[in-house]
Design a protein around this motif. Structure first.
Motif, PDB file in Angstrom:
ATOM      1  N   MET A  74     -24.766 -29.482   1.604  1.00 51.93           N
ATOM      2  CA  MET A  74     -25.949 -28.783   2.117  1.00 51.93           C
ATOM      3  C   MET A  74     -25.611 -27.330   2.444  1.00 51.93           C
ATOM      4  O   MET A  74     -26.399 -26.418   2.162  1.00 51.93           O
ATOM      5  N   LYS A  75     -24.431 -27.130   2.989  1.00 50.19           N
ATOM      6  CA  LYS A  75     -24.002 -25.763   3.310  1.00 50.19           C
ATOM      7  C   LYS A  75     -23.901 -24.925   2.032  1.00 50.19           C
ATOM      8  O   LYS A  75     -24.367 -23.791   1.977  1.00 50.19           O
ATOM      9  N   LYS A  76     -23.293 -25.492   0.991  1.00 50.64           N
ATOM     10  CA  LYS A  76     -23.162 -24.785  -0.290  1.00 50.64           C
ATOM     11  C   LYS A  76     -24.541 -24.495  -0.882  1.00 50.64           C
ATOM     12  O   LYS A  76     -24.791 -23.406  -1.402  1.00 50.64           O
ATOM     13  N   LEU A  77     -25.445 -25.498  -0.811  1.00 52.25           N
ATOM     14  CA  LEU A  77     -26.798 -25.292  -1.341  1.00 52.25           C
ATOM     15  C   LEU A  77     -27.515 -24.175  -0.582  1.00 52.25           C
ATOM     16  O   LEU A  77     -28.205 -23.347  -1.189  1.00 52.25           O
ATOM     17  N   GLU A  78     -27.342 -24.144   0.730  1.00 51.20           N
ATOM     18  CA  GLU A  78     -27.962 -23.072   1.522  1.00 51.20           C
ATOM     19  C   GLU A  78     -27.397 -21.717   1.128  1.00 51.20           C
ATOM     20  O   GLU A  78     -28.136 -20.740   0.994  1.00 51.20           O
ATOM     21  N   GLU A  79     -26.076 -21.651   0.929  1.00 51.85           N
ATOM     22  CA  GLU A  79     -25.444 -20.403   0.518  1.00 51.85           C
ATOM     23  C   GLU A  79     -25.963 -19.968  -0.855  1.00 51.85           C
ATOM     24  O   GLU A  79     -26.266 -18.787  -1.069  1.00 51.85           O
ATOM     25  N   LEU A  80     -26.069 -20.928  -1.789  1.00 52.82           N
ATOM     26  CA  LEU A  80     -26.587 -20.610  -3.117  1.00 52.82           C
ATOM     27  C   LEU A  80     -28.045 -20.161  -3.030  1.00 52.82           C
ATOM     28  O   LEU A  80     -28.443 -19.199  -3.707  1.00 52.82           O
ATOM     29  N   SER A  81     -28.804 -20.846  -2.190  1.00 49.26           N
ATOM     30  CA  SER A  81     -30.211 -20.486  -2.028  1.00 49.26           C
ATOM     31  C   SER A  81     -30.345 -19.069  -1.477  1.00 49.26           C
ATOM     32  O   SER A  81     -31.158 -18.260  -1.949  1.00 49.26           O
ATOM     33  N   LYS A  82     -29.539 -18.715  -0.491  1.00 49.20           N
ATOM     34  CA  LYS A  82     -29.559 -17.352   0.081  1.00 49.20           C
ATOM     35  C   LYS A  82     -29.130 -16.344  -0.970  1.00 49.20           C
ATOM     36  O   LYS A  82     -29.688 -15.247  -1.065  1.00 49.20           O
ATOM     37  N   SER A  83     -28.119 -16.741  -1.744  1.00 48.04           N
ATOM     38  CA  SER A  83     -27.635 -15.862  -2.793  1.00 48.04           C
ATOM     39  C   SER A  83     -28.717 -15.593  -3.836  1.00 48.04           C
ATOM     40  O   SER A  83     -28.917 -14.459  -4.261  1.00 48.04           O
ATOM     41  N   VAL A  84     -29.419 -16.639  -4.226  1.00 50.61           N
ATOM     42  CA  VAL A  84     -30.501 -16.497  -5.200  1.00 50.61           C
ATOM     43  C   VAL A  84     -31.647 -15.664  -4.603  1.00 50.61           C
ATOM     44  O   VAL A  84     -32.200 -14.790  -5.277  1.00 50.61           O
ATOM     45  N   ASP A  85     -31.978 -15.923  -3.352  1.00 50.46           N
ATOM     46  CA  ASP A  85     -33.049 -15.167  -2.677  1.00 50.46           C
ATOM     47  C   ASP A  85     -32.708 -13.680  -2.590  1.00 50.46           C
ATOM     48  O   ASP A  85     -33.576 -12.820  -2.747  1.00 50.46           O
ATOM     49  N   SER A  86     -31.443 -13.399  -2.314  1.00 55.36           N
ATOM     50  CA  SER A  86     -31.040 -12.001  -2.175  1.00 55.36           C
ATOM     51  C   SER A  86     -31.053 -11.263  -3.529  1.00 55.36           C
ATOM     52  O   SER A  86     -31.171 -10.055  -3.583  1.00 55.36           O
TER      53      SER A  86
END
Length: 88
Positions: A74-86
């Motif tokens: 979940m932590k990795k998915l959140e990081e990827l999601s933030k990365s994609v959003d940015s």
């Protein structure tokens, strides 16, 4: 006749006493066998309980590891999601 009057049941008593002696002789090895089987049962039950305790510990460890793995994912998915959003 006098002997018969003195103890009319002597023959029956003798037969019963002999039978008691025979049964006592048969009981001794059976008693030994029971004690042996009880010890085997106790040893098997102790081994079973020990393995069952180990299984419970392993299941608890597995649940802990799976939970930790899910948290990391979940932590990795959140990081990827933030990365994609940015990037957008």
């Amino acid at each position: 006749e006098l002997e018969a009057l003195a103890d009319p049941m002597r023959k029956d008593v003798s037969v019963v006493r002999k039978r008691i002696d025979v049964v006592n002789k048969e009981l001794k090895p059976l008693g030994t066998n029971v004690q042996k089987k009880e010890k085997e049962y106790k040893d098997a039950l102790d081994a079973f309980n020990e393995k069952n305790k180990e299984k419970v510990q392993l299941i608890n460890k597995l649940v802990e590891l799976v939970g930790e793995s899910e948290r990391l994912r979940m932590k990795k998915l959140e990081e990827l999601s933030k990365s994609v959003d940015s990037m957008q």
